[in-house]
Design an enzyme around this catalytic site. Sequence first.
Site, mmCIF file in Angstrom:
data_model
loop_
_atom_site.group_PDB
_atom_site.id
_atom_site.type_symbol
_atom_site.label_atom_id
_atom_site.label_comp_id
_atom_site.label_asym_id
_atom_site.label_seq_id
_atom_site.Cartn_x
_atom_site.Cartn_y
_atom_site.Cartn_z
ATOM 1 N N CYS A 76 -5.063 4.503 -2.498
ATOM 2 C CA CYS A 76 -3.995 4.701 -3.476
ATOM 3 C C CYS A 76 -2.951 5.701 -2.964
ATOM 4 C CB CYS A 76 -4.592 5.069 -4.826
ATOM 5 S SG CYS A 76 -3.497 4.648 -6.173
ATOM 6 N N HIS A 167 -9.110 1.964 -5.990
ATOM 7 C CA HIS A 167 -10.035 3.108 -5.866
ATOM 8 C C HIS A 167 -11.480 2.635 -5.695
ATOM 9 C CE1 HIS A 167 -7.390 6.533 -7.126
ATOM 10 N NE2 HIS A 167 -6.670 5.524 -7.579
ATOM 11 N N GLU A 169 -13.949 4.155 -4.650
ATOM 12 C CA GLU A 169 -14.903 5.239 -4.968
ATOM 13 C C GLU A 169 -15.254 5.257 -6.459
ATOM 14 O OE1 GLU A 169 -11.745 5.534 -4.525
ATOM 15 O OE2 GLU A 169 -10.940 7.081 -5.869
HETATM 16 N N1 GLN Z 1 1.043 6.887 -8.444
HETATM 17 C C1 GLN Z 1 0.496 7.726 -7.407
HETATM 18 C C2 GLN Z 1 1.542 8.003 -6.317
HETATM 19 O O1 GLN Z 1 2.567 7.425 -6.351
HETATM 20 C C3 GLN Z 1 -0.770 7.127 -6.811
HETATM 21 C C4 GLN Z 1 -1.818 6.968 -7.878
HETATM 22 C C5 GLN Z 1 -3.220 7.136 -7.413
HETATM 23 O O2 GLN Z 1 -3.494 7.648 -6.336
HETATM 24 N N2 GLN Z 1 -4.138 6.772 -8.276
HETATM 25 O O3 GLN Z 1 1.311 8.789 -5.470
#
Ligand code: GLN
Length: 187
Positions: A76, A167, A169
């Site tokens: 992410c 994610h 995890e």
């Molecule tokens: N929206 C976050 C970003 O732009 C990422 C979200 C996340 O890691 N769950 O960095």
Amino acid sequence: MKIGVLALQGDFDAHRRRLEELGAEVVLVKKPEQLNDLDGLIIPGGESGTFLKLLGEDGFAKLRDFVLAKPTFGTCAGCILLAAEVENPKQAGLGALDITVRRNAYGRQIDSSIREGLFLNSPIEMVFIRAPKIERVGEGVEVIATEGKDESPVLVRKGKTLAATFHPELSDDPRIHQYFLELVAKL
Ligand code: GLN
């Protein structure tokens, strides 16, 4: 096998637990010196802009040296950091993967969701939280997992670098972390 988890911010502890369950030795990385003598690194989810602030110029440069040399898995916000190009808004990427990533690409209505995608052609649960989208996959970047009718790339790899927009995890399934550890072991 010694794996670091960048522990500046975000959900690093769930990665630590999963890696330990799979038998890896884990170092929670809070200082650049701790990157020395790691076999691999996970950059967790969180807010990529905040990561950049907390890293500072020096931390960013040291992290870039590491990710260009050693196996790294970004999830992410970690995926956003590893990218060559970041949009919405534009921000610096480490350039470890030739992909273009659009932050917060699903809009407010679907802030987070649990969906089923395909990992190496097998169904797998995927948890998305304010997730980015991989809008462009550069040459030589392999798509390892997809999601949705349009088969959007959600887990991509080039050589030693792996990045997921979800994610792993936060699901009970250990296959994605296992895949990363196998990659570290092979390189
Ligand atoms: N929206 C976050 C970003 O732009 C990422 C979200 C996340 O890691 N769950 O960095």
